[in-house]
Design an enzyme around this catalytic site. Structure first.
Site, PDB file in Angstrom:
ATOM      1  N   GLY A  48       0.869  -1.176   0.000  1.00  0.00           N
ATOM      2  CA  GLY A  48       0.000   0.000   0.000  1.00  0.00           C
ATOM      3  C   GLY A  48       0.907   1.228   0.000  1.00  0.00           C
ATOM      4  CB  ALA A  49       0.933   4.230  -2.165  1.00  0.00           C
ATOM      5  NE  ARG A  88       5.486  -3.294  -4.613  1.00  0.00           N
ATOM      6  CZ  ARG A  88       4.174  -3.453  -4.361  1.00  0.00           C
ATOM      7  NH1 ARG A  88       3.693  -3.227  -3.151  1.00  0.00           N
ATOM      8  NH2 ARG A  88       3.349  -3.831  -5.329  1.00  0.00           N
ATOM      9  CG  ASP A 239      -0.067   2.093  -5.815  1.00  0.00           C
ATOM     10  OD1 ASP A 239      -1.208   1.636  -6.013  1.00  0.00           O
ATOM     11  OD2 ASP A 239       0.698   1.679  -4.917  1.00  0.00           O
ATOM     12  CE  LYS A 250      -2.257  -4.327  -6.388  1.00  0.00           C
ATOM     13  NZ  LYS A 250      -0.874  -4.771  -6.744  1.00  0.00           N
TER      14      LYS A 250
END
Ligand code: MRU
Length: 346
Positions: A48-49, A88, A239, A250
């Site tokens: 989760g961002a 990421r 994100d 997502k």
């Protein structure tokens, strides 16, 4: 829930609730080193961002401890921060958080050389402040969203943009929680969210735990549910949001947005300012993470497909014209987003 990311500066250790194991097991994953923290982010112990942004900030503090005895600790720290920021690629909160630490470091060294002990204290305090600010941002998103929610609404969400995906309270689920707390009697449909099932494992778990009515749905039932008037509006997290409002979230979010448009259902994105990347003109510039094919071809280590290649883009980009409004901690943004986002950063 606010205890899924805990930092103990005395040890130091970053203590995370292992989200890979939910809802079956509630187990902690301890990170003592930068490489353990990066592993936790990459394998989605924490995901989760905003949650990975906050975790990355604490990882920066771990990095100072790790390099403190190196002959050239500044060069070693610089490399460690670069590694953390790259754990990421899609969620901008990760590089945003590391950038905040770099700025702090630069400011601290402006007048005199800083010691590793001093820098560790600065980084730890800053990361804790970012954690508290993120919870406050989520609550502000929830409050801002109340103008869009009606009594008895049924809210569809995709993936998990809840307390687990943030420092607490959630962005999309912040909208849900604020409406629930305001007594609007809302309910939620949670898309299960293949391949890693964040909707089924995490969103349904969080809401059920808080006593908020939630019904799980297969990703591919979305059009059917909308055609039966079961969805009042959609709200998802983000994100990264480009300067024109194009939104990475997502994988599957884009499809949900197209369906919402078809059925004339509002489609909202909920995100804090830290998720907006004004440096990127549009969504085509957002780097999209591709993950291992095994996440698609296997479940819990068991093959569910023959040995064929599989697409596994972790995110997609929803074009701005499909987004009814972006709910931020600074209020609700409406199209044209190039203008409303620019005004926000002015
Ligand atoms: O791959 P994940 O689980 O980190 O993806 C998470 C999402 O896409 C969320 O919707 C997004 O990060 C927003 S979290 C408030």
């Amino acid at each position: 829930m606010e205890d899924h990311i805990v930092f103990d500066a005395a040890t130091p250790v970053l203590d995370l609730l292992d989200q890979r194991l939910l809802p079956v097991e509630e187990k902690r994953f301890l990170c003592h080193t930068v490489s353990e923290a990066c592993y936790a982010i990459q394998t989605m112990v924490v995901r989760g961002a905003p949650a990975i942004g906050v975790s990355a900030a604490f990882a920066c503090a771990l990095a100072v401890r790790e390099v403190q005895h190196a002959p050239d600790w500044r060069t070693a720290l610089d490399a460690a921060l670069t590694t953390i920021a790259a754990a990421r690629p899609t969620a901008v909160n990760l590089s945003w958080a590391v950038r905040q630490m770099r700025t702090l470091w630069k400011e601290a060294e402006q007048d005199k050389a800083v010691t590793p002990d001093e820098l560790f204290a600065l980084f730890s305090q800053k990361a804790s402040a970012m954690q508290a600010e993120d919870i406050a941002s989520c609550r502000a998103i929830g409050q801002a969203s109340l103008e869009l929610v009606h009594p008895n609404d049924c809210i569809l969400t995709h993936c998990n943009a809840g307390a687990l995906a943030t420092a607490g309270y959630g962005t999309a689920l912040g909208v849900v929680r604020a409406a629930w707390e305001a007594g609007l009697n809302i309910s939620v449909i949670a898309d299960e969210t293949r391949p890693l099932l964040q909707g089924a494992r995490l969103t349904a778990w969080e809401l059920h735990r808080d006593g908020i009515p939630v019904t799980l749905a297969c990703d591919n039932s979305c059009a059917c549910l909308m055609s039966q008037n079961k969805v009042s509006f959609v709200v998802v997290g983000a994100d990264r949001i480009a300067a024109n409002g194009d939104t990475a979230n997502k994988i599957g979010t884009y499809g949900v947005a197209i369906m919402a448009k078809h059925f004339h259902i509002p489609f909202y994105v909920a995100a804090p300012l830290s998720t907006i990347d004004p440096a990127l003109a549009d969504g085509s510039l957002i780097p999209i993470e591709q993950r291992a094919a095994e996440e698609v071809t296997h479940i819990n280590g068991r093959a569910i497909a023959p040995d064929v290649p599989a697409y596994n883009f972790a995110f997609d980009v929803t074009p701005n014209e499909l987004i009814t409004a972006i709910i931020t901690d600074r209020g609700v943004l409406r199209p044209p987003y190039t203008e409303s986002i620019a005004r926000l950063f002015a």
